[in-house]
Design a protein around this motif. Sequence first.
Motif, PDB file in Angstrom:
ATOM      1  N   GLY A   3       7.613  27.739   1.133  1.00 54.06           N
ATOM      2  CA  GLY A   3       6.376  27.021   0.851  1.00 54.06           C
ATOM      3  C   GLY A   3       6.320  25.589   1.328  1.00 54.06           C
ATOM      4  O   GLY A   3       5.328  24.900   1.100  1.00 54.06           O
ATOM      5  N   PHE A   4       7.364  25.126   1.962  1.00 50.63           N
ATOM      6  CA  PHE A   4       7.386  23.776   2.521  1.00 50.63           C
ATOM      7  C   PHE A   4       7.198  23.863   4.030  1.00 50.63           C
ATOM      8  O   PHE A   4       7.614  24.837   4.655  1.00 50.63           O
ATOM      9  CB  PHE A   4       8.740  23.096   2.248  1.00 50.63           C
ATOM     10  CG  PHE A   4       9.036  22.843   0.799  1.00 50.63           C
ATOM     11  CD1 PHE A   4       8.492  21.756   0.130  1.00 50.63           C
ATOM     12  CD2 PHE A   4       9.891  23.685   0.108  1.00 50.63           C
ATOM     13  CE1 PHE A   4       8.789  21.518  -1.204  1.00 50.63           C
ATOM     14  CE2 PHE A   4      10.200  23.456  -1.230  1.00 50.63           C
ATOM     15  CZ  PHE A   4       9.644  22.362  -1.886  1.00 50.63           C
ATOM     16  N   VAL A   5       6.626  22.828   4.625  1.00 45.99           N
ATOM     17  CA  VAL A   5       6.557  22.748   6.072  1.00 45.99           C
ATOM     18  C   VAL A   5       7.926  22.350   6.612  1.00 45.99           C
ATOM     19  O   VAL A   5       8.390  22.884   7.617  1.00 45.99           O
ATOM     20  CB  VAL A   5       5.470  21.741   6.525  1.00 45.99           C
ATOM     21  CG1 VAL A   5       5.494  21.549   8.028  1.00 45.99           C
ATOM     22  CG2 VAL A   5       4.096  22.208   6.067  1.00 45.99           C
ATOM     23  N   GLY A   6       8.582  21.423   5.925  1.00 51.98           N
ATOM     24  CA  GLY A   6       9.908  20.964   6.338  1.00 51.98           C
ATOM     25  C   GLY A   6      10.919  22.090   6.342  1.00 51.98           C
ATOM     26  O   GLY A   6      10.834  23.023   5.541  1.00 51.98           O
ATOM     27  N   THR A   7      11.885  21.991   7.238  1.00 54.37           N
ATOM     28  CA  THR A   7      12.889  23.049   7.373  1.00 54.37           C
ATOM     29  C   THR A   7      14.257  22.640   6.836  1.00 54.37           C
ATOM     30  O   THR A   7      15.202  23.414   6.915  1.00 54.37           O
ATOM     31  CB  THR A   7      13.024  23.472   8.846  1.00 54.37           C
ATOM     32  OG1 THR A   7      13.383  22.319   9.621  1.00 54.37           O
ATOM     33  CG2 THR A   7      11.725  24.064   9.365  1.00 54.37           C
ATOM     34  N   THR A   8      14.359  21.425   6.300  1.00 56.83           N
ATOM     35  CA  THR A   8      15.581  20.986   5.635  1.00 56.83           C
ATOM     36  C   THR A   8      15.221  20.561   4.219  1.00 56.83           C
ATOM     37  O   THR A   8      14.050  20.279   3.922  1.00 56.83           O
ATOM     38  CB  THR A   8      16.246  19.794   6.358  1.00 56.83           C
ATOM     39  OG1 THR A   8      15.394  18.641   6.225  1.00 56.83           O
ATOM     40  CG2 THR A   8      16.510  20.102   7.828  1.00 56.83           C
ATOM     41  N   LEU A   9      16.220  20.483   3.354  1.00 61.44           N
ATOM     42  CA  LEU A   9      15.974  20.049   1.977  1.00 61.44           C
ATOM     43  C   LEU A   9      15.396  18.634   1.949  1.00 61.44           C
ATOM     44  O   LEU A   9      14.453  18.363   1.209  1.00 61.44           O
ATOM     45  CB  LEU A   9      17.287  20.100   1.193  1.00 61.44           C
ATOM     46  CG  LEU A   9      17.309  20.848  -0.116  1.00 61.44           C
ATOM     47  CD1 LEU A   9      16.617  22.164  -0.061  1.00 61.44           C
ATOM     48  CD2 LEU A   9      18.708  20.967  -0.633  1.00 61.44           C
ATOM     49  N   GLN A  10      15.971  17.740   2.750  1.00 65.44           N
ATOM     50  CA  GLN A  10      15.467  16.365   2.821  1.00 65.44           C
ATOM     51  C   GLN A  10      13.983  16.355   3.190  1.00 65.44           C
ATOM     52  O   GLN A  10      13.179  15.695   2.537  1.00 65.44           O
ATOM     53  CB  GLN A  10      16.257  15.566   3.868  1.00 65.44           C
ATOM     54  CG  GLN A  10      17.657  15.233   3.454  1.00 65.44           C
ATOM     55  CD  GLN A  10      17.734  13.929   2.686  1.00 65.44           C
ATOM     56  OE1 GLN A  10      16.758  13.210   2.534  1.00 65.44           O
ATOM     57  NE2 GLN A  10      18.909  13.635   2.168  1.00 65.44           N
ATOM     58  N   ASP A  11      13.635  17.084   4.250  1.00 64.94           N
ATOM     59  CA  ASP A  11      12.240  17.117   4.703  1.00 64.94           C
ATOM     60  C   ASP A  11      11.326  17.733   3.652  1.00 64.94           C
ATOM     61  O   ASP A  11      10.214  17.251   3.426  1.00 64.94           O
ATOM     62  CB  ASP A  11      12.115  17.897   6.018  1.00 64.94           C
ATOM     63  CG  ASP A  11      12.725  17.171   7.194  1.00 64.94           C
ATOM     64  OD1 ASP A  11      13.009  15.952   7.088  1.00 64.94           O
ATOM     65  OD2 ASP A  11      12.947  17.819   8.235  1.00 64.94           O
ATOM     66  N   ALA A  12      11.784  18.802   3.013  1.00 66.88           N
ATOM     67  CA  ALA A  12      10.963  19.477   2.001  1.00 66.88           C
ATOM     68  C   ALA A  12      10.684  18.556   0.817  1.00 66.88           C
ATOM     69  O   ALA A  12       9.544  18.457   0.346  1.00 66.88           O
ATOM     70  CB  ALA A  12      11.664  20.754   1.544  1.00 66.88           C
ATOM     71  N   PHE A  13      11.705  17.861   0.332  1.00 65.40           N
ATOM     72  CA  PHE A  13      11.509  16.983  -0.815  1.00 65.40           C
ATOM     73  C   PHE A  13      10.727  15.730  -0.443  1.00 65.40           C
ATOM     74  O   PHE A  13       9.962  15.201  -1.253  1.00 65.40           O
ATOM     75  CB  PHE A  13      12.838  16.637  -1.469  1.00 65.40           C
ATOM     76  CG  PHE A  13      13.529  17.820  -2.115  1.00 65.40           C
ATOM     77  CD1 PHE A  13      12.885  19.030  -2.305  1.00 65.40           C
ATOM     78  CD2 PHE A  13      14.847  17.722  -2.521  1.00 65.40           C
ATOM     79  CE1 PHE A  13      13.522  20.113  -2.893  1.00 65.40           C
ATOM     80  CE2 PHE A  13      15.493  18.794  -3.123  1.00 65.40           C
ATOM     81  CZ  PHE A  13      14.832  19.992  -3.305  1.00 65.40           C
ATOM     82  N   ASP A  14      10.883  15.239   0.795  1.00 69.75           N
ATOM     83  CA  ASP A  14      10.048  14.126   1.271  1.00 69.75           C
ATOM     84  C   ASP A  14       8.580  14.559   1.308  1.00 69.75           C
ATOM     85  O   ASP A  14       7.688  13.797   0.946  1.00 69.75           O
ATOM     86  CB  ASP A  14      10.478  13.672   2.667  1.00 69.75           C
ATOM     87  CG  ASP A  14      11.756  12.850   2.673  1.00 69.75           C
ATOM     88  OD1 ASP A  14      12.237  12.449   1.585  1.00 69.75           O
ATOM     89  OD2 ASP A  14      12.287  12.615   3.777  1.00 69.75           O
ATOM     90  N   GLU A  15       8.356  15.784   1.749  1.00 68.96           N
ATOM     91  CA  GLU A  15       6.993  16.347   1.793  1.00 68.96           C
ATOM     92  C   GLU A  15       6.399  16.417   0.385  1.00 68.96           C
ATOM     93  O   GLU A  15       5.248  16.029   0.170  1.00 68.96           O
ATOM     94  CB  GLU A  15       7.080  17.736   2.415  1.00 68.96           C
ATOM     95  CG  GLU A  15       5.819  18.518   2.479  1.00 68.96           C
ATOM     96  CD  GLU A  15       6.092  19.923   3.011  1.00 68.96           C
ATOM     97  OE1 GLU A  15       5.364  20.841   2.569  1.00 68.96           O
ATOM     98  OE2 GLU A  15       7.006  20.112   3.837  1.00 68.96           O
ATOM     99  N   ALA A  16       7.177  16.904  -0.578  1.00 66.48           N
ATOM    100  CA  ALA A  16       6.694  16.989  -1.960  1.00 66.48           C
ATOM    101  C   ALA A  16       6.359  15.605  -2.496  1.00 66.48           C
ATOM    102  O   ALA A  16       5.338  15.419  -3.168  1.00 66.48           O
ATOM    103  CB  ALA A  16       7.742  17.670  -2.837  1.00 66.48           C
ATOM    104  N   GLN A  17       7.180  14.623  -2.177  1.00 66.15           N
ATOM    105  CA  GLN A  17       6.915  13.259  -2.627  1.00 66.15           C
ATOM    106  C   GLN A  17       5.641  12.704  -1.988  1.00 66.15           C
ATOM    107  O   GLN A  17       4.835  12.055  -2.655  1.00 66.15           O
ATOM    108  CB  GLN A  17       8.098  12.346  -2.307  1.00 66.15           C
ATOM    109  CG  GLN A  17       7.891  10.928  -2.798  1.00 66.15           C
ATOM    110  CD  GLN A  17       9.058  10.025  -2.487  1.00 66.15           C
ATOM    111  OE1 GLN A  17       9.886  10.324  -1.627  1.00 66.15           O
ATOM    112  NE2 GLN A  17       9.140   8.914  -3.176  1.00 66.15           N
ATOM    113  N   ALA A  18       5.443  12.965  -0.718  1.00 64.99           N
ATOM    114  CA  ALA A  18       4.247  12.477  -0.024  1.00 64.99           C
ATOM    115  C   ALA A  18       2.979  13.066  -0.640  1.00 64.99           C
ATOM    116  O   ALA A  18       1.991  12.349  -0.850  1.00 64.99           O
ATOM    117  CB  ALA A  18       4.327  12.814   1.467  1.00 64.99           C
ATOM    118  N   ILE A  19       3.004  14.353  -0.954  1.00 64.97           N
ATOM    119  CA  ILE A  19       1.841  14.994  -1.577  1.00 64.97           C
ATOM    120  C   ILE A  19       1.621  14.429  -2.979  1.00 64.97           C
ATOM    121  O   ILE A  19       0.493  14.193  -3.400  1.00 64.97           O
ATOM    122  CB  ILE A  19       2.004  16.524  -1.600  1.00 64.97           C
ATOM    123  CG1 ILE A  19       2.000  17.068  -0.168  1.00 64.97           C
ATOM    124  CG2 ILE A  19       0.905  17.188  -2.422  1.00 64.97           C
ATOM    125  CD1 ILE A  19       2.425  18.514  -0.040  1.00 64.97           C
ATOM    126  N   ALA A  20       2.719  14.167  -3.687  1.00 64.50           N
ATOM    127  CA  ALA A  20       2.620  13.638  -5.048  1.00 64.50           C
ATOM    128  C   ALA A  20       1.977  12.256  -5.086  1.00 64.50           C
ATOM    129  O   ALA A  20       1.383  11.875  -6.093  1.00 64.50           O
ATOM    130  CB  ALA A  20       3.997  13.594  -5.695  1.00 64.50           C
TER     131      ALA A  20
END
Length: 128
Positions: free
Chosen positions: A34-51
């Motif tokens: 469900g994340f666009v990012g393909t690494t954990l770092q990218d996925a959690f950065d994405e979640a933070q940006a949306i938040a």
Amino acid sequence: MILVGSQRAGGRNLANHLMNDRDNDHVTVVELRGFVGTTLQDAFDEAQAIAKATKASQYLFSLSLNPPPDAEIDVETLRDAADRAEAALGLTGQPRTIVVHDKQGRRHAHAVWSRIDAQKLTAINLPY
């Protein structure tokens, strides 16, 4: 299975902790959904940006899945436990990752969800 969960921020620090292969014999990302990012770092950065479009400061929910010390557990059992927790918490369909750690012959996992509903731009309230 002992489950310990918490709402949290600090996705970058969490990603570093989960990927720590110095303290674990093996680290495996078994799911990044469900994340666009393909690494954990990218996925959690994405979640933070949306938040940032919400008032939620604790945009992640992290759950440790710990079987009894003497149990030999497979990845599918850990995934099933995460699925059941997801349904009980009202996080069904939210972006999720599962990371499995093997340490000194013991296997455990960490499941992390984004609490942010990207369509509504609201944080999902957790019942527990």
